[in-house]
Design an enzyme around this catalytic site. Sequence first.
Site, short mmCIF file in Angstrom:
data_model
loop_
_atom_site.label_atom_id
_atom_site.label_comp_id
_atom_site.label_asym_id
_atom_site.label_seq_id
_atom_site.Cartn_x
_atom_site.Cartn_y
_atom_site.Cartn_z
N GLY A 77 -8.85 -0.92 -1.67
CA GLY A 77 -7.57 -1.55 -1.62
C GLY A 77 -6.95 -1.54 -0.53
O GLY A 77 -8.09 -2.22 1.23
N ASP B 56 -12.59 4.27 -5.68
CA ASP B 56 -11.76 3.26 -5.30
C ASP B 56 -12.96 3.04 -7.92
O ASP B 56 -13.82 2.52 -8.02
CB ASP B 56 -12.26 2.08 -5.20
CG ASP B 56 -10.80 1.26 -5.61
OD1 ASP B 56 -10.17 0.56 -6.48
OD2 ASP B 56 -9.80 1.18 -4.47
N ASN B 57 -11.41 2.71 -8.63
CA ASN B 57 -12.10 1.74 -9.95
C ASN B 57 -11.72 0.64 -10.45
O ASN B 57 -11.58 0.01 -11.30
CB ASN B 57 -11.06 2.55 -11.27
CG ASN B 57 -9.31 2.11 -11.20
OD1 ASN B 57 -9.09 1.73 -9.81
ND2 ASN B 57 -8.51 2.64 -11.79
N THR C 255 -7.10 -3.22 -9.06
CA THR C 255 -6.61 -4.07 -7.81
C THR C 255 -7.19 -3.90 -6.60
O THR C 255 -8.11 -5.31 -5.80
CB THR C 255 -5.23 -3.41 -7.79
OG1 THR C 255 -5.22 -1.54 -7.03
CG2 THR C 255 -4.55 -3.94 -8.49
N GLY C 256 -8.45 -2.38 -6.45
CA GLY C 256 -9.17 -3.23 -4.74
C GLY C 256 -10.17 -4.30 -5.37
O GLY C 256 -10.66 -4.34 -6.31
N VAL D 134 -9.24 8.37 -10.20
CA VAL D 134 -8.76 10.22 -9.80
C VAL D 134 -8.39 9.86 -11.33
O VAL D 134 -8.20 11.75 -11.46
CB VAL D 134 -8.27 9.40 -8.93
CG1 VAL D 134 -8.73 9.31 -7.37
CG2 VAL D 134 -6.96 8.50 -8.81
N TYR E 87 5.94 4.21 -11.84
CA TYR E 87 5.83 4.14 -10.02
C TYR E 87 6.78 5.04 -9.17
O TYR E 87 6.62 6.00 -8.10
CB TYR E 87 5.30 2.75 -9.77
CG TYR E 87 4.88 2.54 -8.12
CD1 TYR E 87 3.89 3.58 -7.57
CD2 TYR E 87 6.00 2.50 -6.96
CE1 TYR E 87 3.11 3.18 -6.91
CE2 TYR E 87 5.11 2.32 -5.49
CZ TYR E 87 3.67 2.57 -5.84
OH TYR E 87 3.31 2.21 -4.16
N LYS F 171 5.02 8.63 -8.15
CA LYS F 171 4.77 8.88 -7.23
C LYS F 171 5.95 10.09 -6.35
O LYS F 171 5.10 11.20 -5.41
CB LYS F 171 5.78 7.88 -6.03
CG LYS F 171 4.47 6.93 -5.92
CD LYS F 171 3.56 7.77 -5.39
CE LYS F 171 2.54 6.18 -5.09
NZ LYS F 171 0.77 6.24 -4.67
N ARG G 202 3.88 -9.23 -4.16
CA ARG G 202 4.56 -9.37 -2.96
C ARG G 202 5.12 -10.37 -2.24
O ARG G 202 4.48 -11.26 -2.14
CB ARG G 202 3.74 -8.56 -2.13
CG ARG G 202 3.21 -7.02 -2.82
CD ARG G 202 2.70 -6.12 -2.09
NE ARG G 202 1.94 -5.01 -2.39
CZ ARG G 202 1.00 -4.32 -2.13
NH1 ARG G 202 1.92 -3.74 -1.12
NH2 ARG G 202 0.16 -3.76 -2.42
#
Length: 335
Positions: free
Chosen positions: A16, A37-38, A41-42, A62, A153, A157, A194
């Site tokens: 990512g 990484d899956n 988004t990465g 993960v 999210y 977290k 973003r």
Amino acid sequence: MTSAPSSIALVAGGAGFIGSHLVERLLAQGARVVCLDNFMTGRARNVPHGGNDRFRLVEHDVTEALPADIARIPFTRIYNLACPASPPHYQADPEHTMLTNVVGTRTLLRLAEAHGARFLLASTSEVYGDPEMHPQAEDYRGAVNCTGPRACYDEGKRAAETLAFDFHRLGRADVRVARLFNTYGPRMRADDGRVVSNVICQALAGDPITVYGDGAQTRSFCFIDDMVEGLVRLMESDSAAGMPVNLGNPHELTVSDLVERVLAMTGSASPVIRLALPEDDPRRRKPDIARATELLGWAPRVELAVGLDRTTAWFAEELGNTQPAYRERLVAAAE
């Protein structure tokens, strides 16, 4: 600040935006690095391919059991950055977002426990929600809407932090928790929603610039190099275990101010259009970094103008579609 001698590091979410820069830094310091990484988004192109026998890229989610050969590696450092971090991405599959934060964090904490590895959770300023305290210090408990569209999210977290601190209190893992504030720089995705990437990409393309609300809401932007430095310092600190540490830039500015800076930098004539503010979007965001400064000797060093210039130049090359005024500026700078 360098990584521990003979470090064997796992970076989950390492392809990512932030993770790939961290991988790069660890490799430069001589560590062996496994990147999980899956690729939700990465991107594989963010990380090195070939030519480095100290690096391995593994496609894996993960939320699933770790591959047996990965679970056997005697890691000394585990960085958990595995989770989409922008609203359009983490809201696209909220169930998976929550499970990544909870199940994924538990999986990696158990791996740290098995090997005696030091563990760092990349948490977020979103645990403070739409804050009623300003600036936000680590002892502020937040104002989070636990049933809103961002909760997968925000609460994910918070739950990940709970797991991490419980493992630490029980002596099961040596834990560090970083609460990351807005970070920007090369390798951001143009479609991540973003504000920095939105404004830069729209300005470069000459498209209308989208501002949500009246633009008076504030953000504090930390350049990627500073953030990676903070993460490495936190991981290697012996005085910051078992506590949250804010990492971000305390220089606060409005979204409207950011738009003005980018328009001036790119020479774009993009108009500004205003849309309704998304539900639970924070009105103000500014970290109190006294703890990071005291314990880590860390503070951001890259000025906003420098960081924006480097980020804009990267997006201009990435997109290959820029306004004539900006292309002329690049040519003039190269002469």
